[in-house]
Structure formats: structure tokens, C-alpha cells
Design a protein around this motif. Structure first.
Motif, mmCIF file in Angstrom:
data_model
loop_
_atom_site.group_PDB
_atom_site.id
_atom_site.type_symbol
_atom_site.label_atom_id
_atom_site.label_comp_id
_atom_site.label_asym_id
_atom_site.label_seq_id
_atom_site.Cartn_x
_atom_site.Cartn_y
_atom_site.Cartn_z
ATOM 1 N N GLY A 1 -8.300 5.864 -4.172
ATOM 2 C CA GLY A 1 -8.767 7.226 -4.373
ATOM 3 C C GLY A 1 -8.448 8.152 -3.229
ATOM 4 O O GLY A 1 -8.436 9.373 -3.395
ATOM 5 N N ASP A 2 -8.170 7.615 -2.058
ATOM 6 C CA ASP A 2 -7.823 8.432 -0.897
ATOM 7 C C ASP A 2 -6.355 8.859 -0.884
ATOM 8 O O ASP A 2 -5.979 9.733 -0.114
ATOM 9 N N ASP A 3 -5.533 8.234 -1.719
ATOM 10 C CA ASP A 3 -4.098 8.517 -1.730
ATOM 11 C C ASP A 3 -3.774 9.721 -2.611
ATOM 12 O O ASP A 3 -4.391 9.924 -3.651
ATOM 13 N N PRO B 1 0.842 -1.197 0.000
ATOM 14 C CA PRO B 1 0.000 0.000 0.000
ATOM 15 C C PRO B 1 0.883 1.256 0.000
ATOM 16 O O PRO B 1 1.938 1.293 0.637
ATOM 17 N N LEU B 2 0.471 2.281 -0.732
ATOM 18 C CA LEU B 2 1.297 3.462 -0.940
ATOM 19 C C LEU B 2 1.790 4.082 0.363
ATOM 20 O O LEU B 2 2.975 4.410 0.482
ATOM 21 N N ALA B 3 0.930 4.255 1.346
ATOM 22 C CA ALA B 3 1.347 4.869 2.612
ATOM 23 C C ALA B 3 2.430 4.037 3.292
ATOM 24 O O ALA B 3 3.415 4.584 3.814
ATOM 25 N N LEU B 4 2.293 2.723 3.267
ATOM 26 C CA LEU B 4 3.286 1.836 3.867
ATOM 27 C C LEU B 4 4.599 1.898 3.088
ATOM 28 O O LEU B 4 5.688 1.890 3.671
ATOM 29 N N TYR B 5 4.498 1.979 1.780
ATOM 30 C CA TYR B 5 5.696 2.134 0.947
ATOM 31 C C TYR B 5 6.432 3.427 1.300
ATOM 32 O O TYR B 5 7.652 3.434 1.464
ATOM 33 N N GLN B 6 5.695 4.525 1.422
ATOM 34 C CA GLN B 6 6.323 5.810 1.724
ATOM 35 C C GLN B 6 6.999 5.808 3.090
ATOM 36 O O GLN B 6 8.049 6.405 3.262
ATOM 37 N N ILE C 1 1.223 -1.253 -10.817
ATOM 38 C CA ILE C 1 0.528 -0.403 -9.859
ATOM 39 C C ILE C 1 -0.881 -0.961 -9.726
ATOM 40 O O ILE C 1 -1.606 -1.080 -10.712
ATOM 41 N N ALA C 2 -1.219 -1.350 -8.511
ATOM 42 C CA ALA C 2 -2.561 -1.869 -8.226
ATOM 43 C C ALA C 2 -3.432 -0.700 -7.770
ATOM 44 O O ALA C 2 -2.990 0.138 -6.986
ATOM 45 N N VAL C 3 -4.646 -0.663 -8.278
ATOM 46 C CA VAL C 3 -5.590 0.393 -7.914
ATOM 47 C C VAL C 3 -6.747 -0.271 -7.179
ATOM 48 O O VAL C 3 -7.434 -1.119 -7.737
ATOM 49 N N PHE C 4 -6.937 0.127 -5.928
ATOM 50 C CA PHE C 4 -7.943 -0.487 -5.073
ATOM 51 C C PHE C 4 -9.273 0.243 -5.207
ATOM 52 O O PHE C 4 -9.349 1.460 -5.060
ATOM 53 N N PHE C 5 -10.327 -0.518 -5.506
ATOM 54 C CA PHE C 5 -11.696 -0.006 -5.543
ATOM 55 C C PHE C 5 -12.388 -0.447 -4.254
ATOM 56 O O PHE C 5 -12.712 -1.621 -4.102
ATOM 57 N N PRO C 6 -12.615 0.481 -3.298
ATOM 58 C CA PRO C 6 -13.205 0.083 -2.016
ATOM 59 C C PRO C 6 -14.677 -0.302 -2.117
ATOM 60 O O PRO C 6 -15.156 -1.116 -1.332
ATOM 61 N N ALA C 7 -15.399 0.286 -3.060
ATOM 62 C CA ALA C 7 -16.833 0.008 -3.210
ATOM 63 C C ALA C 7 -17.243 0.318 -4.642
ATOM 64 O O ALA C 7 -16.603 1.114 -5.327
ATOM 65 N N VAL C 8 -18.325 -0.283 -5.077
ATOM 66 C CA VAL C 8 -18.794 -0.083 -6.447
ATOM 67 C C VAL C 8 -19.143 1.380 -6.709
ATOM 68 O O VAL C 8 -19.012 1.854 -7.825
ATOM 69 N N ARG C 9 -19.529 2.114 -5.699
ATOM 70 C CA ARG C 9 -19.914 3.507 -5.886
ATOM 71 C C ARG C 9 -18.711 4.446 -5.986
ATOM 72 O O ARG C 9 -18.871 5.630 -6.241
ATOM 73 N N SER D 1 13.966 -0.567 -0.655
ATOM 74 C CA SER D 1 14.796 -0.425 -1.851
ATOM 75 C C SER D 1 15.914 -1.461 -1.910
ATOM 76 O O SER D 1 16.452 -1.729 -2.973
ATOM 77 N N ASN D 2 16.250 -2.079 -0.787
ATOM 78 C CA ASN D 2 17.342 -3.054 -0.744
ATOM 79 C C ASN D 2 16.879 -4.501 -0.775
ATOM 80 O O ASN D 2 17.695 -5.401 -0.650
ATOM 81 N N ARG D 3 15.624 -4.734 -0.933
ATOM 82 C CA ARG D 3 15.112 -6.104 -0.869
ATOM 83 C C ARG D 3 15.223 -6.794 -2.226
ATOM 84 O O ARG D 3 15.346 -6.159 -3.254
ATOM 85 N N GLU D 4 15.177 -8.124 -2.196
ATOM 86 C CA GLU D 4 15.163 -8.897 -3.436
ATOM 87 C C GLU D 4 13.727 -9.075 -3.891
ATOM 88 O O GLU D 4 12.802 -9.100 -3.089
ATOM 89 N N GLY D 5 13.532 -9.204 -5.164
ATOM 90 C CA GLY D 5 12.194 -9.341 -5.726
ATOM 91 C C GLY D 5 11.683 -8.002 -6.216
ATOM 92 O O GLY D 5 12.230 -6.946 -5.891
ATOM 93 N N HIS D 6 10.640 -8.050 -7.006
ATOM 94 C CA HIS D 6 10.049 -6.826 -7.547
ATOM 95 C C HIS D 6 9.139 -6.169 -6.517
ATOM 96 O O HIS D 6 8.568 -6.836 -5.660
ATOM 97 N N LEU D 7 9.005 -4.860 -6.665
ATOM 98 C CA LEU D 7 8.216 -4.073 -5.736
ATOM 99 C C LEU D 7 7.176 -3.274 -6.514
ATOM 100 O O LEU D 7 7.497 -2.623 -7.513
ATOM 101 N N ALA D 8 5.931 -3.337 -6.062
ATOM 102 C CA ALA D 8 4.838 -2.580 -6.674
ATOM 103 C C ALA D 8 4.079 -1.873 -5.557
ATOM 104 O O ALA D 8 4.246 -2.198 -4.380
ATOM 105 N N VAL D 9 3.251 -0.905 -5.934
ATOM 106 C CA VAL D 9 2.436 -0.208 -4.935
ATOM 107 C C VAL D 9 0.961 -0.374 -5.260
ATOM 108 O O VAL D 9 0.575 -0.592 -6.399
ATOM 109 N N GLN D 10 0.161 -0.264 -4.198
ATOM 110 C CA GLN D 10 -1.286 -0.240 -4.339
ATOM 111 C C GLN D 10 -1.761 1.147 -3.920
ATOM 112 O O GLN D 10 -1.393 1.639 -2.853
#
Length: 158
Positions: free
Chosen positions: A56-58, A32-37, A73-81, A44-53
């Protein structure tokens, strides 16, 4: 959750969404973006690929400044509305993002075609909503009233 990439089902997905407790997991992770930040230096020093989620609140300005720092980049939809994820996908495409844009969360049949038209190329569909009928969502409409990011079908014009 069933995953469609480029409208085709994918059996094995190397990506895992992590949280604060599983942040040091090895392999390809989505953070999640906040956790990444908060943990950007240690990640940045870990092995493997890194992506963010993102959601709309970010505030995604930092992602838009250099979107290709992530392969996904994963985009989270919290609700259909909540349709802000559609705008996020368009913003990522306009910023020049060339990686995978993945829809997660409240992903439903009636929105799949429009998601792909906005730039999503991967769709995580909740297991209780997935059936073979899902694949028909991409061909239910033959004419469009609006253009889209990747539109191969006719647009209605008067």
C-alpha cells in the motif's frame, strides 16, 4: 509458509522473494517494487521469471500501465488493519492483469474469502495460522451484501 492457489494447497512453489543481497539469485524471483525499479536494467537480462511485490505504500502507477509484463504480482499486507492490498488487487484486475495475484504478509483466516473475491488467486498463509480449518473460510458465508470481482454466490438484495 503454506500456499493456496485457487483455494487448493500447493506443495512446491518455484517463486522466491529476494532482497538486495539475493537479487542475483537464479530461478523465478519476486522483487519488491522499489528494488525492481532501482535494478530494472540488470534484471531484464536474467534467466527465470520475474515478478514484483507491491504494498500500500508503493506508487503502482507504472505497474498498472503495463501489468502483464509480470506473470505474478505479490501484494504485501503489513498488518491486519491495513486493507490497501484489497484495493490493489481490484486495481490490477481492472487494469487487465491476467497473471497470478498473490497475497503475502499478514494473511489471516477471516480475510481469505474476501481476498479471493477481490481478485487474489494465491494466498501465502503464515505457518502459525495455517490449519485444515483454513479451507472452510471460503464457504462460511452463503450470502453477500456487496458484489465482487469474481462472485459466484448470491448477493443480498432488498
Amino acid at each position: 509458509m503454506p500456499l493456496l492457489i485457487n483455494r487448493e494447497p500447493v506443495e512446491n512453489d518455484s517463486w522466491t522473494l529476494v532482497d538486495e543481497d539475493t537479487l542475483q539469485q537464479s530461478g523465478d524471483i519476486i522483487v519488491p517494487l522499489a528494488l525492481y525499479q532501482e535494478n530494472q536494467d540488470s534484471l531484464s537480462n536474467r534467466e527465470g521469471h520475474l515478478a514484483v511485490q507491491v504494498s500500500g505504500d508503493d506508487n503502482i502507477d507504472t505497474v498498472l500501465e503495463n501489468p502483464n509484463q509480470f506473470p505474478l504480482i505479490a501484494v504485501f499486507f503489513p498488518a491486519v488493519r491495513d486493507g490497501r492490498g484489497f484495493s490493489i488487487a481490484r486495481l490490477l484486475k481492472r487494469a487487465g492483469f491476467t497473471g497470478q495475484i498473490r497475497a503475502t504478509g499478514d494473511v489471516s483466516h477471516d480475510r481469505l474469502d474476501f481476498m479471493t473475491r477481490c481478485g487474489f488467486d494465491a494466498l501465502e498463509i503464515p505457518a502459525d495460522r495455517y490449519s485444515e480449518e483454513v479451507h472452510n473460510a471460503f464457504s462460511e458465508f452463503s450470502v453477500r451484501y456487496q458484489g465482487a470481482e469474481d462472485d459466484s454466490r448470491p448477493v443480498y438484495r432488498q
